[in-house]
Design an enzyme around this catalytic site. Structure first.
Site, PDB file in Angstrom:
ATOM      1  N   SER A  98       0.796  -1.328   0.049  1.00  0.00           N
ATOM      2  CA  SER A  98      -0.099  -0.371  -0.062  1.00  0.00           C
ATOM      3  C   SER A  98       0.644   1.137   0.083  1.00  0.00           C
ATOM      4  CB  SER A  98      -0.606  -0.188   1.159  1.00  0.00           C
ATOM      5  OG  SER A  98      -0.219   0.633   2.033  1.00  0.00           O
ATOM      6  N   ASP A  99       0.318   1.861  -0.412  1.00  0.00           N
ATOM      7  CA  ASP A  99       1.351   3.858  -0.209  1.00  0.00           C
ATOM      8  C   ASP A  99       0.510   4.030   1.910  1.00  0.00           C
ATOM      9  OD1 ASP A  99       2.739   5.629   0.058  1.00  0.00           O
ATOM     10  OD2 ASP A  99       1.621   6.768  -2.283  1.00  0.00           O
ATOM     11  N   TRP A 100       1.665   5.361   1.641  1.00  0.00           N
ATOM     12  CA  TRP A 100       1.967   5.294   3.058  1.00  0.00           C
ATOM     13  C   TRP A 100       0.439   5.163   3.940  1.00  0.00           C
ATOM     14  CZ3 TRP A 100       6.863   6.655   5.053  1.00  0.00           C
ATOM     15  CH2 TRP A 100       6.423   7.923   6.629  1.00  0.00           C
ATOM     16  N   ASN A 101       0.243   4.594   4.666  1.00  0.00           N
ATOM     17  CA  ASN A 101      -0.867   4.561   6.154  1.00  0.00           C
ATOM     18  C   ASN A 101      -2.241   4.757   5.142  1.00  0.00           C
ATOM     19  OD1 ASN A 101      -1.420   5.562   8.285  1.00  0.00           O
ATOM     20  ND2 ASN A 101      -2.428   6.986   7.924  1.00  0.00           N
ATOM     21  N   ALA A 102      -1.610   4.252   3.782  1.00  0.00           N
ATOM     22  CA  ALA A 102      -3.353   3.972   2.529  1.00  0.00           C
ATOM     23  C   ALA A 102      -4.566   3.350   3.145  1.00  0.00           C
ATOM     24  CB  ALA A 102      -2.993   3.859   1.224  1.00  0.00           C
TER      25      ALA A 102
END
Ligand code: BGC
Length: 777
Positions: free
Chosen positions: A324-328
């Site tokens: 996932s992207d950061w914190n997504a």
């Protein structure tokens, strides 16, 4: 203590500020080789692991998954079968690497509870210490994988990806990414979060700087070249890293150009514009993909089963893992898609996100979820399988530690200089203003970017150092022996005041040559850096106007992360060079171009609008039923078109010729005679555009780039440039994902840029192989 750089963003986890670096001594100093890696850690040779001298998990026997001679899939299954639920979930978590992670996370690592770290340090000491706990203290010894944003170079910062794309040269991109991979790997990075292959059509969006422009076909070529450069033929080899195609998918279509904003992309456009660069990267063998932040047609891309599973796994058979992207994953709640953390975890995992970056919904929620949900349980095993597959292919089980590597900074500086030369695009050159003709004794470099090291690096500069950067002023000083190179900043890039205008004007008046260095600072583009206005920021337009009022020949260099809407700069400069943010060798590359030691050969890969009100204004637009309608207060013609760029000579194009006007089988050849009609040798990027006139499964764009050739001609020389087109190349992807080529009328042109009108048409016969007839109704 090592300098750590971790990057990323999100509401829960703010990014730390960039490290502050000491000022430059002499940017031209010859540097000794950099020896990186190791960090004092005792390293074992790869063959010691291979020969079974080292038992990684210390359980007294050698398991099948530890044996490098076993097939990858057999190793994956053997390991998976031995893992507890907690160990499996741990493989799906990525944490930020902090300088105290070896203490903070020691227990988690020893328990086999973590799969990956994000971050980098100049040497691999901390990385190897963390790896040692995972490999030698945990029950199964599963190694960690270390990822970092090596976007356009690691220690050596190259031009931004958008700039690089303007070289129209996959080979150059491959060489640069290979260099970036070697520098990254030497510092203990196994995996880079690159290439960013988002198509961007809106220059307000700051991340346009990170991608390869607006064309899906060229974007695909450069995506594949990047994957080859990072990974090589085998990414387990020394100096290679696993690549990550990002941000999947449609992130660049953010409404209003506002980063992270929602996207509405019709299926034909998704299939034919946004997905192709990802597909090209998957075909090239990219090890991983990053799911994006945006919501796509109502469903966030980090919880989107259609894109992550139906397209990526079922259609494309992608074998790697999705991070996932950061914190997504957590942000699925912010999107209003998931109501709770456990829903967020279930939605992301079952949609096809295998590893969670930074947030911890998987670790906290999956243990209970798998007890009550069979789909989540099945998805867990599959996600772990994918992560292990990449770790095994990366060779991490066999060589878990990073050893010392010797890098050659002279070679990377030479490559950075070549890249700086190649990425700049000459967009105006009245009466041969450039190259500078001998005989002048003084040059005025005016403007806030004329002697600015920091902003030469552009956004996402990895562990690049601004004190490596050679500015325009410095580069000209080195290149122009015996010429006085004066500098006046005039004003700040943004903010500030006009107090420096008078001295800038005075310097201009007293100098033989005037070069204006204006544009954007590095962090006006990149993540979260979007703009309302596409003009020169701050007081720079006023500074430009003051200098232009002298009615002298102005040479303007635009340093920018994005296309700028600067019609007055174009109108009142004699020469304009778009330099983007050209990296550490900015000044040398620019001096090479200005003096004519090298002729410009870059071509735009993104349209420059005349005014922000035209945005988006990309070249491959869809037709409308009323093509001649226009704005009431201006034209819709762009300032600079896709594909455009000048050099120090001129080329004439003869008419586009076809080998046949009815394509039945085999190929159609399209050719045109291109002649160098100027006085100097030069490189031209000859482009082929296709115009499909009708398509029953979804109207096609007005023009599509289908090929290009770089040719080099001496003065007076001419050549026939020929492209072969087969029926199969004329098609498009339907909304269901099939490539279909429909019979009908098409036209092509060979041209120096998009938007020319001398197309010649031909018919594609319905009986040609692989061609379908349009329905009769
Ligand atoms: C960016 C990604 C990047 C990640 C890790 C995110 O904020 O969107 O492009 O790879 O951070 O740094």
């Amino acid at each position: 203590m090592a300098t750590l750089t971790t990057v990323g963003g999100g509401a829960e986890n703010a990014k730390p500020a960039a490290p502050v670096l000491p000022p430059s001594k002499d940017a031209n100093e010859v540097k000794a080789p950099i020896v990186s890696g190791g960090g004092g850690f005792k390293l074992l040779k790869p063959q010691m692991y291979r020969q079974g001298w080292v038992d990684l998990n210390k359980n007294g026997r050698k398991d099948r998954y530890e044996d490098p001679t076993e097939p990858v899939e057999a190793r994956v299954e053997d390991l998976l079968a031995q893992m507890t639920v907690a160990e499996k979930i741990g493989q799906l978590e990525q944490k930020r690497m902090d300088s105290d992670s070896d203490q903070k996370e020691a227990a988690l690592l020893a328990g086999g509870g973590l799969g990956s770290f994000l971050g980098a340090a100049p040497d691999a000491g901390l990385r190897n210490r963390l790896q040692r706990i995972a490999v030698e203290e945990s029950r199964l010894g599963v190694p960690l994988i270390f990822g970092f944003d090596t976007i356009h170079g690691f220690r050596t910062t190259f031009p931004t990806p958008l700039a690089l794309s303007c070289a129209w040269d996959p080979d150059l991109v491959e060489r640069l990414q290979a260099m970036a991979a070697a520098e990254s790997a030497a510092s203990g990075i196994d995996w880079v979060f690159a290439p960013m292959v988002d198509i961007a059509r809106d220059p307000r969006w700051g991340r346009i700087a990170e991608g390869f422009g607006e064309d899906p076909w060229l974007g695909g070529l450069l995506a594949a070249a990047s994957v080859r450069g990072f990974q090589g033929p085998d990414y387990s080899k020394a100096g290679r890293v696993a690549a990550c195609l990002k941000h999947y998918v449609g992130y660049g279509a953010a409404e209003g150009g506002r980063d992270y904003n929602t996207t509405e992309i019709g299926l034909p456009t998704l299939r034919n514009i946004y997905l192709p660069p990802f597909h090209a990267g998957v075909v090239a063998g990219a090890a991983t993909i990053m799911s994006a932040f945006n919501c796509l047609n109502g469903v966030p891309t980090s919880g989107n089963h259609f894109t992550l599973t139906e397209v990526l796994r079922d259609e494309w058979r992608f074998p790697g893992f999705v991070v996932s992207d950061w914190n997504a994953v957590f942000e699925l709640i912010h999107h209003g898609y998931a109501g709770t953390r456990d829903q967020a975890a279930a939605m992301a995992l079952t949609a096809g996100v295998d590893m969670e970056m930074v947030s911890d919904c998987y670790r906290t929620q999956l243990p209970a979820l798998i007890e009550r949900s069979a789909p989540v349980k099945a998805a867990l095993d599959e996600a772990v399988r994918r992560v292990l597959r990449v770790k095994i292919r990366k060779g991490l089980f066999d060589v878990p530690y990073t050893g010392p590597a010797t890098l050659d900074p002279m070679a990377s500086a030479a490559l950075a200089r070549e890249a700086a030369q190649r990425c700049c695009v000459l967009v105006k050159n009245d009466r041969g203003t450039l190259p500078l003709q001998p005989g002048f004794r003084s040059v005025a470099v005016i403007g806030p970017l004329g002697d600015d090291q920091v902003d030469m690096l552009g956004c996402w500069s990895g562990l690049g150092r601004w004190d490596d950067a050679i500015t325009l002023r410095k580069g000209l000083g080195v290149a122009l022996k015996g010429v006085k190179v004066g500098f006046a900043k005039g004003c700040e890039i943004k903010g500030g005041d006009r107090t420096g205008f008078d001295s800038a004007v005075a310097l201009a008046r007293s100098s033989d040559v005037i070069i204006l260095a204006v544009g954007e600072e590095a962090l006006m583009s990149g993540e979260a850096n979007y703009r309302l206005d596409l003009g020169l920021p701050g007081y720079q337009q006023e500074l430009f106007d003051r200098i232009a009022a002298l009615h002298r020949q102005l040479i303007t260099i635009l340093f920018t992360g994005r296309p700028l809407a600067v019609p007055a700069v174009l109108a009142h400069s004699a020469a304009v060079l778009v330099a983007w943010h050209p990296g550490v060798q900015a000044g040398m590359g620019l001096a090479d171009l200005l003096t004519g030691a090298v002729a410009p050969s870059g071509r735009l890969t993104t349209t420059f609008p005349t005014t922000v009100g035209q945005v988006p204004n990309y070249y491959n637009y869809s037709r409308t039923g009323r093509p001649f309608d226009n704005y009431k207060d201006g034209s819709r013609d762009p300032l600079l078109r896709f594909g455009f760029g000048l050099t120090y000579t001129e080329f004439s194009y003869g008419p586009t010729r076809l080998s046949t006007t009815t394509l039945r089988a085999s190929r159609l050849t399209v050719s045109a005679t291109v002649r160098n009609i100027g006085a100097r040798a030069g490189t031209e990027v000859v482009q082929l555009y296709l115009r499909p006139f009708s398509c029953s499964f979804g109207a096609r764009p007005m023009q599509e780039l289908k090929g290009y050739q770089r040719i080099h001609l001496k003065p007076g020389e001419q050549t026939d440039v020929t492209f072969a087109l087969s029926p199969g190349q004329l098609g498009a992807v339907t909304s269901r994902g099939q490539w279909v080529t429909e019979a009908g009328t098409y036209a092509v042109t060979i041209a120096p840029q998009a938007g020319t009108e001398d197309f010649v048409s031909f018919t594609l016969d319905p009986n040609a192989p692989g061609v379908t007839a349009p329905p009769l109704y």
